[in-house]
Design a protein around this motif. Structure first.
Motif, mmCIF file in Angstrom:
data_model
loop_
_atom_site.group_PDB
_atom_site.id
_atom_site.type_symbol
_atom_site.label_atom_id
_atom_site.label_comp_id
_atom_site.label_asym_id
_atom_site.label_seq_id
_atom_site.Cartn_x
_atom_site.Cartn_y
_atom_site.Cartn_z
ATOM 1 N N ASP B 15 13.115 -34.044 -72.078
ATOM 2 C CA ASP B 15 14.092 -33.116 -71.502
ATOM 3 C C ASP B 15 13.430 -31.946 -70.782
ATOM 4 O OD1 ASP B 15 14.948 -31.711 -74.764
ATOM 5 O OD2 ASP B 15 13.048 -32.121 -73.778
ATOM 6 N N SER B 16 12.218 -32.184 -70.255
ATOM 7 C CA SER B 16 11.586 -31.113 -69.495
ATOM 8 C C SER B 16 12.195 -31.049 -68.097
ATOM 9 C CB SER B 16 10.078 -31.350 -69.403
ATOM 10 O OG SER B 16 9.839 -32.516 -68.662
ATOM 11 N N TYR B 17 12.106 -29.867 -67.511
ATOM 12 C CA TYR B 17 12.644 -29.707 -66.169
ATOM 13 C C TYR B 17 11.779 -28.738 -65.385
ATOM 14 C CZ TYR B 17 14.599 -25.287 -67.846
ATOM 15 O OH TYR B 17 14.749 -24.040 -68.363
ATOM 16 N N VAL B 18 11.978 -28.690 -64.091
ATOM 17 C CA VAL B 18 11.179 -27.809 -63.254
ATOM 18 C C VAL B 18 12.066 -26.675 -62.754
ATOM 19 C CG1 VAL B 18 9.774 -27.651 -61.175
ATOM 20 C CG2 VAL B 18 9.713 -29.724 -62.562
ATOM 21 N N THR B 19 11.567 -25.444 -62.894
ATOM 22 C CA THR B 19 12.378 -24.300 -62.477
ATOM 23 C C THR B 19 12.341 -24.126 -60.967
ATOM 24 O OG1 THR B 19 10.479 -22.869 -62.700
ATOM 25 C CG2 THR B 19 11.929 -23.035 -64.604
ATOM 26 N N ALA B 20 13.150 -23.211 -60.498
ATOM 27 C CA ALA B 20 13.253 -22.975 -59.054
ATOM 28 C C ALA B 20 11.906 -22.550 -58.469
ATOM 29 C CB ALA B 20 14.294 -21.891 -58.788
ATOM 30 N N GLY B 22 9.033 -23.531 -59.510
ATOM 31 C CA GLY B 22 8.024 -24.581 -59.607
ATOM 32 C C GLY B 22 7.288 -24.684 -60.918
ATOM 33 N N ARG B 23 7.730 -23.964 -61.967
ATOM 34 C CA ARG B 23 7.076 -24.105 -63.258
ATOM 35 C C ARG B 23 7.764 -25.194 -64.061
ATOM 36 N NH1 ARG B 23 7.939 -19.791 -66.422
ATOM 37 N NH2 ARG B 23 9.801 -19.380 -65.214
ATOM 38 N N GLU B 56 8.404 -21.503 -71.206
ATOM 39 C CA GLU B 56 9.414 -20.609 -70.670
ATOM 40 C C GLU B 56 9.188 -19.161 -71.108
ATOM 41 O OE1 GLU B 56 13.429 -21.277 -71.937
ATOM 42 O OE2 GLU B 56 12.956 -21.084 -74.054
ATOM 43 N N ILE B 57 9.863 -18.264 -70.404
ATOM 44 C CA ILE B 57 9.902 -16.875 -70.841
ATOM 45 C C ILE B 57 11.290 -16.633 -71.408
ATOM 46 C CG2 ILE B 57 9.749 -14.465 -70.143
ATOM 47 C CD1 ILE B 57 7.840 -15.256 -67.958
ATOM 48 N N ARG B 218 4.008 -8.111 -63.807
ATOM 49 C CA ARG B 218 3.124 -9.038 -63.091
ATOM 50 C C ARG B 218 2.180 -9.733 -64.074
ATOM 51 N NH1 ARG B 218 -1.678 -8.093 -60.693
ATOM 52 N NH2 ARG B 218 -1.506 -5.852 -61.041
ATOM 53 N N PHE B 219 1.648 -8.971 -65.030
ATOM 54 C CA PHE B 219 0.745 -9.587 -66.002
ATOM 55 C C PHE B 219 1.470 -10.640 -66.831
ATOM 56 C CE2 PHE B 219 -1.865 -5.558 -65.739
ATOM 57 C CZ PHE B 219 -2.901 -6.171 -65.067
ATOM 58 N N ILE B 220 2.708 -10.326 -67.239
ATOM 59 C CA ILE B 220 3.446 -11.278 -68.069
ATOM 60 C C ILE B 220 3.693 -12.567 -67.291
ATOM 61 C CG2 ILE B 220 5.661 -11.693 -69.202
ATOM 62 C CD1 ILE B 220 5.685 -8.712 -69.938
ATOM 63 N N LEU B 221 4.109 -12.416 -66.027
ATOM 64 C CA LEU B 221 4.349 -13.609 -65.206
ATOM 65 C C LEU B 221 3.060 -14.391 -64.992
ATOM 66 C CD1 LEU B 221 6.838 -12.218 -62.553
ATOM 67 C CD2 LEU B 221 7.302 -13.908 -64.327
ATOM 68 N N ASP B 222 1.948 -13.672 -64.769
ATOM 69 C CA ASP B 222 0.666 -14.346 -64.552
ATOM 70 C C ASP B 222 0.212 -15.112 -65.784
ATOM 71 O OD1 ASP B 222 0.518 -13.521 -62.010
ATOM 72 O OD2 ASP B 222 -1.006 -11.968 -62.310
ATOM 73 N N VAL B 223 0.389 -14.487 -66.952
ATOM 74 C CA VAL B 223 0.003 -15.161 -68.194
ATOM 75 C C VAL B 223 0.761 -16.463 -68.317
ATOM 76 C CG1 VAL B 223 0.190 -15.058 -70.714
ATOM 77 C CG2 VAL B 223 -0.593 -13.059 -69.446
ATOM 78 N N ASN B 224 2.070 -16.375 -68.098
ATOM 79 C CA ASN B 224 2.921 -17.553 -68.216
ATOM 80 C C ASN B 224 2.535 -18.612 -67.195
ATOM 81 O OD1 ASN B 224 5.774 -18.767 -67.052
ATOM 82 N ND2 ASN B 224 5.592 -18.775 -69.278
ATOM 83 N N ASP B 225 2.238 -18.162 -65.984
ATOM 84 C CA ASP B 225 1.971 -19.066 -64.883
ATOM 85 C C ASP B 225 0.600 -19.718 -65.012
ATOM 86 O OD1 ASP B 225 2.970 -20.197 -62.647
ATOM 87 O OD2 ASP B 225 2.004 -18.778 -61.273
ATOM 88 N N GLU B 226 -0.433 -18.887 -65.272
ATOM 89 C CA GLU B 226 -1.798 -19.410 -65.237
ATOM 90 C C GLU B 226 -2.175 -20.162 -66.503
ATOM 91 O OE1 GLU B 226 -4.936 -16.856 -64.034
ATOM 92 O OE2 GLU B 226 -3.735 -15.939 -62.436
ATOM 93 N N PHE B 227 -1.734 -19.671 -67.653
ATOM 94 C CA PHE B 227 -2.147 -20.300 -68.901
ATOM 95 C C PHE B 227 -1.047 -21.170 -69.503
ATOM 96 C CE2 PHE B 227 -4.245 -15.953 -69.121
ATOM 97 C CZ PHE B 227 -5.333 -16.377 -68.381
ATOM 98 N N GLY B 228 0.133 -21.157 -68.914
ATOM 99 C CA GLY B 228 1.230 -21.942 -69.454
ATOM 100 C C GLY B 228 1.694 -21.460 -70.813
ATOM 101 N N THR B 229 1.428 -20.190 -71.134
ATOM 102 C CA THR B 229 1.802 -19.661 -72.448
ATOM 103 C C THR B 229 3.318 -19.463 -72.536
ATOM 104 O OG1 THR B 229 -0.251 -18.429 -72.367
ATOM 105 C CG2 THR B 229 1.285 -17.834 -74.100
ATOM 106 N N THR B 230 3.875 -19.910 -73.642
ATOM 107 C CA THR B 230 5.287 -19.651 -73.903
ATOM 108 C C THR B 230 5.426 -18.203 -74.364
ATOM 109 O OG1 THR B 230 5.379 -21.910 -74.694
ATOM 110 C CG2 THR B 230 7.284 -20.505 -75.152
#
Lengths: 358, 281
Positions: B15-20, B22-23, B56-57, B218-230
């Protein structure tokens, strides 16, 4: 001008985390070592050994031990005298039971036994904190002194209730008993101090030290990021008691030669060592040295000036000495509550900028 | 930090999906089922269920005293709920001490900064690596072998985090001397150093000015984006919450009153009532 890290580029993490990052410090350290090992033993006599060097070195070990527990791990302890007694009596029992064994082994084993006792008395630290823990360790102090007085097995049923250090050797050199040479006492203690200070430094710059400081600074946050509080506190108690036990063993066997527990390891001893780390600087290896030096050397110095230099009567000098030392403690604590080590740190920061502070 | 990303690629959840933007959002990482938490007679959390999905965030919002921080404390094992279960990676989590939860890969920051004031920035962040370091006390005492090797390996990882959060200049400064905004960043660095699979942020922007908030976002988004951290975060700044998060849980008086995407939550009547009040007639 000389005291700079400029131009001294660190190219590895090992170089970046060394004890003395500035070259002049390293040179100074090795010079001090050379003097301590190669010069002092040739000039030391009985007075200097017994009045200055040996007590100073032994108190450094005790202060290092208490500083690990109180300064680094934040667990206030008033039981240092009791734990020193454990080291002393363990050492005595080992010395009399196994006469052929090297004194180094005896002292290390005495430290190990004290570590076990320390862990036992450290167990309440998981539940109680701060002043309440200090009171719990105070109980250890009184209990241990009482125990060594009450049970004759600990002093081999001697009539006086005292323990006397028999003559024991290290590699054929006599280090305990009345026939010991001054340089042998001095070197024996010095080796322990150097090795233990090095170990204390290694532990406190590594993960063990970080866990202790995390518990000290904010125990709940430490637990939430993954520090097991029971383990961290008990290792602090174990390492600290190991140091204090060794100090007790040396204090009895090398320095005193004969000891009565209430006299040598009473509550005054606990407070003396607490004062040392407060004046020297909590959470600092250098502070343990500075504090021990202050508390041991200041009275000797004052006595020499007042009695020797100014010709005052001994009893008057002795009382004045108390007043002056007490006054100096208060002044130091007002001027620099973080101790002598902090004064040294500030001096170093100033020196790095000298002579162009802007 | 790479673990979470590779895990995600290895086992794409049905049930995974891709967000608007691209994550990829994966399956459920953490599920709270019917959690009830009481302090004596006070019910802090009342029968709340929600889930957090991989990558996700997830924001938790609500008025003061709604039980948000208590919820975070339940996740990090600091509070033990009287009823309900916590499922982590699909498995029911037994009763755990906070340090055991940390060992499972859950890191967090605190509402009132909880750094170790007596230590340098570097040492503070290094404590974040403690679950990856297990050299014996003897090895540490002689500074030889495993202890030294571990120290430098982990130092390298910590330096990456320091670079990422742009705090190189204050590496050796005692934390007590830093200004508030930097402290918050160091705290985030400490949590990130643990390479968590789930990162909990308790009011990461509290007390910050607009510029600092933008940096932190920006840091929170980068963490989520670059490391895939939930990431699960509590925040009061609605603009930030609506911009950052994929899904939002809204709490009020210990109950869940809304759950969904920012747009759904914004139009939820209960949520509007909780925040703006209801006219009684």
């Amino acid at each position: 001008m000389l005291y700079r890290e400029a131009g001294d580029f660190k190219t590895s993490y090992a170089k970046d985390s060394q004890t003395f990052p500035i070259k002049l410090d390293r040179v100074g350290y090795w010079a001090l070592m050379a003097v301590a090992f190669l010069v002092v033993p040739f000039f030391i006599n009985d007075y200097w050994a017994n009045a200055v060097f040996v007590p100073f070195l032994i108190y450094v070990i005790a202060a290092l031990g208490l500083n690990i527990l109180t300064g680094y791990a934040g667990q206030l302890s008033l039981g240092t005298g009791g734990f020193m007694a454990v080291g002393a009596y363990a050492c005595y029992k080992l010395m009399t039971s196994f006469p052929e064994v090297s004194m180094i082994i005896h002292v290390l084993l005495a430290g190990g036994i004290t570590a076990l006792v320390g862990v036992m008395f450290g167990l309440p630290s998981l539940r109680i904190k701060g002043f309440y823990l200090a009171v719990a360790t105070l109980a250890a102090q009184f209990f241990l002194v009482w125990l060594f007085n009450k049970v004759p097995w600990f002093y081999n049923y001697s009539a006086s209730g005292q323990i006397n250090a028999p003559e024991r050797t290290v590699f054929g050199i006599i280090v305990t008993g009345p026939n010991t040479e001054a340089w042998a006492k001095y070197l024996f203690c010095l080796i322990f101090v150097v090795v233990l200070a090095w170990i204390a430094r290694n532990l406190t710059r590594g993960m063990a030290g970080r866990k202790w400081m995390a518990i000290r600074d904010m125990d709940i946050a430490a637990e939430i990021i993954g520090v097991n509080p029971l383990k961290a506190k008990l290792t602090a108690f174990a390492v600290s008691s190991f140091f204090v036990g060794i100090a007790g063993a040396l204090f009895f066997s090398i320095y005193l030669g004969a000891a009565e527990v209430g006299e040598a390891f009473g509550i005054q001893k606990s407070f003396l060592i607490v004062f040392m780390i407060i004046i020297g600087g909590l959470g600092s290896i250098l502070g343990s040295f500075a504090g021990a030096a202050f508390m041991v050397l200041m009275p000797v110095l004052l006595k020499n000036i007042l009695v020797g230099g100014m010709g005052w009567p001994t009893d008057l000098a002795a009382h004045l000495e108390f007043i002056i030392v007490g006054g100096l403690i208060v002044i130091f604590l007002i001027v620099e509550p973080h101790g002598l080590a902090q004064l040294w740190r500030l001096a170093k920061e100033k020196m790095r900028l000298w002579p162009f502070p802007h | 930090m790479t673990n979470a990303a590779t895990d995600m690629n290895a086992a794409p959840s049905p049930d995974s999906y891709v967000t608007a933007d691209g994550r990829t959002i994966g399956g459920v990482v953490m599920e709270m089922k019917n959690i009830t938490l009481r302090f004596g007679g006070v019910v802090a959390i009342k029968d709340i269920s929600f889930d957090i999905r991989e990558g996700e965030i997830r924001a938790i919002i609500g008025p003061n005293g709604a039980g948000k921080s208590s919820m975070l404390n339940v996740i990090s094992g600091f509070y033990k709920p009287q009823e309900g279960d916590v499922f982590f990676h699909g498995e029911k989590r037994p009763l755990m001490k906070p340090y055991q939860v940390a060992q499972q890969g859950i890191a967090r920051t605190f509402q009132n900064i909880a750094l170790f004031d007596g230590m340098s920035v570097l040492d503070n962040i290094m404590t974040g690596r403690l679950n990856n370091m297990n050299a014996s006390l003897i090895s540490q005492a002689v500074w030889w072998g495993k202890a030294q090797k571990e120290e430098f390996e982990n130092r390298e990882k910590v330096e990456k985090v320091i670079d990422f959060l742009e705090i190189q200049a204050i590496r050796k400064t005692p934390v007590g001397r830093l200004p508030y905004g930097l402290k918050k960043r160091v705290e985030l660095a400490r949590a990130l150093a643990a390479e968590p699979t789930l990162l909990l942020l308790d009011e990461p922007m509290a007390g910050m000015n607009v510029e600092e908030k933008e940096d932190m976002s920006r840091f929170i988004l980068d963490v989520n984006d670059e490391f895939g951290t939930t990431i699960a975060l509590i925040e009061h700044d609605m603009g930030v919450v609506m911009d950052l998060s994929d899904r939002v849980v809204v709490m009020d008086y210990g109950k869940k009153i809304g759950d969904g995407t920012p747009d759904e939550v914004r139009n939820n009547q209960d949520v509007i009532d909780a925040y703006l009040g209801v006219a009684h007639d």
